[in-house]
Design a protein around this motif. Structure first.
Motif, PDB file in Angstrom:
ATOM      1  N   ARG A  80       0.847  -1.181   0.000  1.00 45.03           N
ATOM      2  CA  ARG A  80       0.000   0.000   0.000  1.00 45.03           C
ATOM      3  C   ARG A  80       0.885   1.234   0.000  1.00 45.03           C
ATOM      4  NH1 ARG A  80      -3.751  -0.740   4.693  1.00 45.03           N
ATOM      5  NH2 ARG A  80      -3.452  -2.917   4.185  1.00 45.03           N
ATOM      6  N   ILE A  81       0.275   2.369  -0.343  1.00 44.41           N
ATOM      7  CA  ILE A  81       1.035   3.618  -0.447  1.00 44.41           C
ATOM      8  C   ILE A  81       0.687   4.497   0.732  1.00 44.41           C
ATOM      9  CG2 ILE A  81       1.451   5.678  -1.817  1.00 44.41           C
ATOM     10  CD1 ILE A  81       0.694   4.015  -4.270  1.00 44.41           C
ATOM     11  N   GLN A  82       1.742   4.845   1.494  1.00 44.85           N
ATOM     12  CA  GLN A  82       1.591   5.742   2.636  1.00 44.85           C
ATOM     13  C   GLN A  82       0.493   5.247   3.587  1.00 44.85           C
ATOM     14  OE1 GLN A  82       3.766   8.085   3.133  1.00 44.85           O
ATOM     15  NE2 GLN A  82       4.765   7.900   1.145  1.00 44.85           N
ATOM     16  N   THR A  83      -0.029   6.136   4.423  1.00 49.58           N
ATOM     17  CA  THR A  83      -1.121   5.802   5.373  1.00 49.58           C
ATOM     18  C   THR A  83      -2.361   6.640   5.116  1.00 49.58           C
ATOM     19  OG1 THR A  83      -0.245   7.404   6.952  1.00 49.58           O
ATOM     20  CG2 THR A  83       0.495   5.121   7.175  1.00 49.58           C
ATOM     21  N   GLU A  84      -2.306   7.505   4.091  1.00 49.81           N
ATOM     22  CA  GLU A  84      -3.451   8.355   3.799  1.00 49.81           C
ATOM     23  C   GLU A  84      -4.471   7.585   2.972  1.00 49.81           C
ATOM     24  OE1 GLU A  84      -1.444  11.437   1.701  1.00 49.81           O
ATOM     25  OE2 GLU A  84      -1.304  12.726   3.473  1.00 49.81           O
ATOM     26  N   ASN A  85      -5.770   7.962   3.118  1.00 51.24           N
ATOM     27  CA  ASN A  85      -6.784   7.380   2.243  1.00 51.24           C
ATOM     28  C   ASN A  85      -6.847   8.196   0.951  1.00 51.24           C
ATOM     29  OD1 ASN A  85      -8.309   9.700   2.742  1.00 51.24           O
ATOM     30  ND2 ASN A  85      -9.380   8.732   4.483  1.00 51.24           N
ATOM     31  N   CYS A  86      -7.700   7.754   0.027  1.00 50.31           N
ATOM     32  CA  CYS A  86      -7.728   8.362  -1.303  1.00 50.31           C
ATOM     33  C   CYS A  86      -8.058   9.849  -1.260  1.00 50.31           C
ATOM     34  CB  CYS A  86      -8.729   7.619  -2.185  1.00 50.31           C
ATOM     35  SG  CYS A  86      -8.216   5.935  -2.605  1.00 50.31           S
ATOM     36  N   SER A  87      -9.100  10.194  -0.489  1.00 50.53           N
ATOM     37  CA  SER A  87      -9.523  11.604  -0.467  1.00 50.53           C
ATOM     38  C   SER A  87      -8.418  12.499   0.080  1.00 50.53           C
ATOM     39  CB  SER A  87     -10.794  11.745   0.357  1.00 50.53           C
ATOM     40  OG  SER A  87     -10.566  11.329   1.675  1.00 50.53           O
ATOM     41  N   TYR A  96       0.613  12.371  -5.223  1.00 54.69           N
ATOM     42  CA  TYR A  96      -0.435  11.378  -5.544  1.00 54.69           C
ATOM     43  C   TYR A  96       0.119  10.377  -6.567  1.00 54.69           C
ATOM     44  CZ  TYR A  96      -5.039   9.613  -6.916  1.00 54.69           C
ATOM     45  OH  TYR A  96      -6.118   8.812  -7.188  1.00 54.69           O
ATOM     46  N   ALA A  97      -0.038   9.082  -6.286  1.00 59.90           N
ATOM     47  CA  ALA A  97       0.646   8.037  -7.067  1.00 59.90           C
ATOM     48  C   ALA A  97      -0.136   7.581  -8.283  1.00 59.90           C
ATOM     49  CB  ALA A  97       0.945   6.834  -6.173  1.00 59.90           C
ATOM     50  N   CYS A  98      -1.447   7.712  -8.291  1.00 57.89           N
ATOM     51  CA  CYS A  98      -2.261   7.148  -9.369  1.00 57.89           C
ATOM     52  C   CYS A  98      -2.139   8.017 -10.621  1.00 57.89           C
ATOM     53  CB  CYS A  98      -3.716   7.032  -8.940  1.00 57.89           C
ATOM     54  SG  CYS A  98      -3.968   5.908  -7.551  1.00 57.89           S
TER      55      CYS A  98
END
Length: 559
Positions: A80-87, A96-98
């Motif tokens: 997973r990427i970092q600990t933040e959620n999408c929003s 932002y990775a996407c």
């Protein structure tokens, strides 16, 4: 991973930046299992490390190389990427990775973070620019999803058929097939329309047949109830037909008038049935008596009441407006009388209407007049047989209406009595009738005498305790001992002239004589009460005359 029995596997989780925080690991980027290698460092200490470098994770093919040190493919446990959620991540587009044509998916498990995945219809690496690329579904002839014409769109495609063919054009759908010639199409349309018309006509016919069947069934059911509820017997009671004088109400109208006989509409209940307040379609308020389940005895009383009331036309007798015989139990429709019963007026302590001496005297005179009419003014004498204060109703002006003729009887002109099973209400019974089972017009006189004593004393006919004597016994004793004032109602004592009150009490005493032949007739009682009433509001001349000439009572023998 292929391991020997002696191999020890340990799993280490570490931050790529080498940062440990008390009680919590931030943020974990990779977790995998690999072969642990050891060697001696320059300082002479043993060193441990994995058999492949971390950067090989970006090149999965390196794990399949001929490098003898890289002989295992790592098992990725979590990603997973970092600990933040999408929003949260989308607020910082720099980090932002996407990439393009991808979507962000939140990861659960309590750690947080997110991953990226390609949108439907796209493929590629969602983390590397330029992102996911459109899949051209029409490009591969062997796996073409369309049967004929395929047009690719970003993220999707469209299938269609060439001119002259119809269908969805999909390989796994209806495909493409030659169109039906115009003539055949018109024929099919005609056949479809004709079928629809035939179906509609058939449904309409079936509906009408069903409706007709329901009507016949309902009519048959109503005829059955009509006969069971005594309709034929009622028609035979008089030459003209009793029912011809009454309105026959449809069951549906009376159900609607009473909210389907709601408990909130109940006015009262008795031995013969329940009385409901209802409003007819023309807005008229009525009282509707619903009989109990019909048995032979109750049916006889119902028919008798209809027959009796259809012959009576008197302002102090309740009016029967009509009936309904086409229901499971018969229904009678009466005029509505809003002020309840005389019993409630006398004995209800919460009554807001003051029942003065003048009103009591008028009520007594009106009851007597109605009974005198029944006994001597109808084509055939009628004995009520159940005179009591609960059967005396009051209209909006407190005018008297005698009611409940269920056990009443018509007698021949030359007939002096009826020999019947004893019926009536305890406390109002004629003791002579109770002993002999012979009911005479004087039996009604006795019951009226009890009502007259109720008006004089304001007391109930039956004592609430067994030790106390009945009202009639206490009244007669007070008359014999010249102590009538001890039993009178306070309003009667205060408002009535002593002579008037005593005359009415003497009249009640005569009505309650143990032997019927010594009682006055109702016509005599009515005449006497009207005479007493005329003395309650005398003119000056009449007052002088009354002082000089006292009222003459009928001479009743009290043996």
């Amino acid at each position: 991973m292929h391991l020997s029995c002696t191999t020890i596997v340990r799993v280490y989780l570490s931050d790529l930046h080498g940062k440990w925080r008390t009680g919590k690991l931030f943020p974990c980027s990779y977790a995998f299992v690999g072969d642990l290698q050891t060697s001696v460092g320059p300082d002479g200490y043993r060193q441990a490390g994995f058999s492949y470098p971390i950067h090989d994770l970006h090149n999965p093919m390196s794990f399949l190389s001929d490098n003898p040190l890289v002989t295992r493919t790592p098992l990725v446990l979590d990603w997973r990427i970092q600990t933040e959620n999408c929003s949260q991540a989308q607020r910082n587009l720099t980090a932002y990775a996407c990439q393009e044509n991808s979507e962000c998916v939140n990861q659960d498990g309590g750690v947080g973070g997110y991953v990226c995945q390609c949108l439907t219809g796209y493929e590629g690496n969602p983390y590397l620019a330029p992102g996911c690329q459109d899949i051209d579904e029409c490009e591969d002839p062997e796996n073409n999803p369309c049967h004929s014409i395929c047009i690719n769109y970003p993220g999707s495609f469209n299938c269609s058929c060439p001119q002259g063919y119809h269908g969805d054009g999909m390989q796994d759908g209806s495909g493409c097939s030659a169109s039906v010639p115009t003539t055949s199409k018109l024929m099919n349309i005609s056949i479809g329309v004709s079928s629809a018309v035939i179906l509609l006509v058939s449904v309409a016919i079936c509906f009408q047949l069903q409706k007709g069947y329901q009507k016949r069934k309902m009519k048959k059911r109503e005829d059955k109830f009509f006969k069971r509820n005594g309709g034929l017997l009622l028609q035979q009671q008089t030459n003209e037909g009793t029912l011809g004088k009454l309105k026959l109400f449809p069951a549906r109208e009376l159900e609607k008038a009473t909210d389907h006989f709601s408990e909130s509409r109940i006015l009262g209940q008795g031995g013969q049935g329940t009385v409901y307040k209802g409003m007819l379609s023309d807005g008229k308020i009525v009282a509707i008596k619903k009989s109990k389940l019909v048995n032979e005895n109750q049916l006889e009383q119902f028919i008798n009441e209809v027959v009796i009331l259809s012959q009576i036309n008197h302002r102090n007798v309740v009016k029967l407006l009509g009936c309904c015989l086409e229901t499971e139990v018969p229904l009678l429709v009466y005029e509505f009388l809003p002020n309840g019963t005389l019993f409630d007026l006398i004995h209800n302590e919460d009554s807001k209407f003051p029942i003065s001496w003048k009103i009591r005297l008028k009520i007594a005179a009106d009851i007597a007049g109605a009974l005198a009419y029944l006994h001597s003014a109808t084509s055939l004498p009628i004995y009520h047989r159940d005179i009591k204060s609960t059967n005396i109703l009051l209209d909006e002006k407190y005018e008297v209406k005698v009611s409940d003729f269920g056990i009443s009887r018509s007698v021949a002109l030359d007939q002096t009595h009826l020999t019947t099973l004893v019926k009536g209400t305890f406390g109002y019974f004629d003791p002579e009738y109770f002993q002999s089972s012979q009911f005479t017009e004087k039996s009604d006189v006795y019951s009226f005498g009890v009502v007259l004593v109720e008006l004089l004393t304001g007391q109930r006919p039956i004592s609430r305790t067994e030790e106390e004597r009945s009202l009639v016994a206490r009244f007669l004793l007070s008359m014999e001992t010249n102590r009538i004032e001890t039993i009178l109602d306070d309003r009667v004592s205060q408002e009535g002239r002593k002579e008037e009150v005593f005359n009415v009490a003497r009249l009640a005493q005569g009505c309650l004589n143990w032997k019927g032949k010594y009682r006055p007739t109702m016509k005599e009682v009515s005449t006497e009460l009207e005479s007493i009433r005329r003395t309650t509001m005398p003119t000056t001349v009449e007052a002088e005359s009354q002082e000089a000439k006292p009222l003459m009572l009928l001479d009743f023998e009290c043996t």
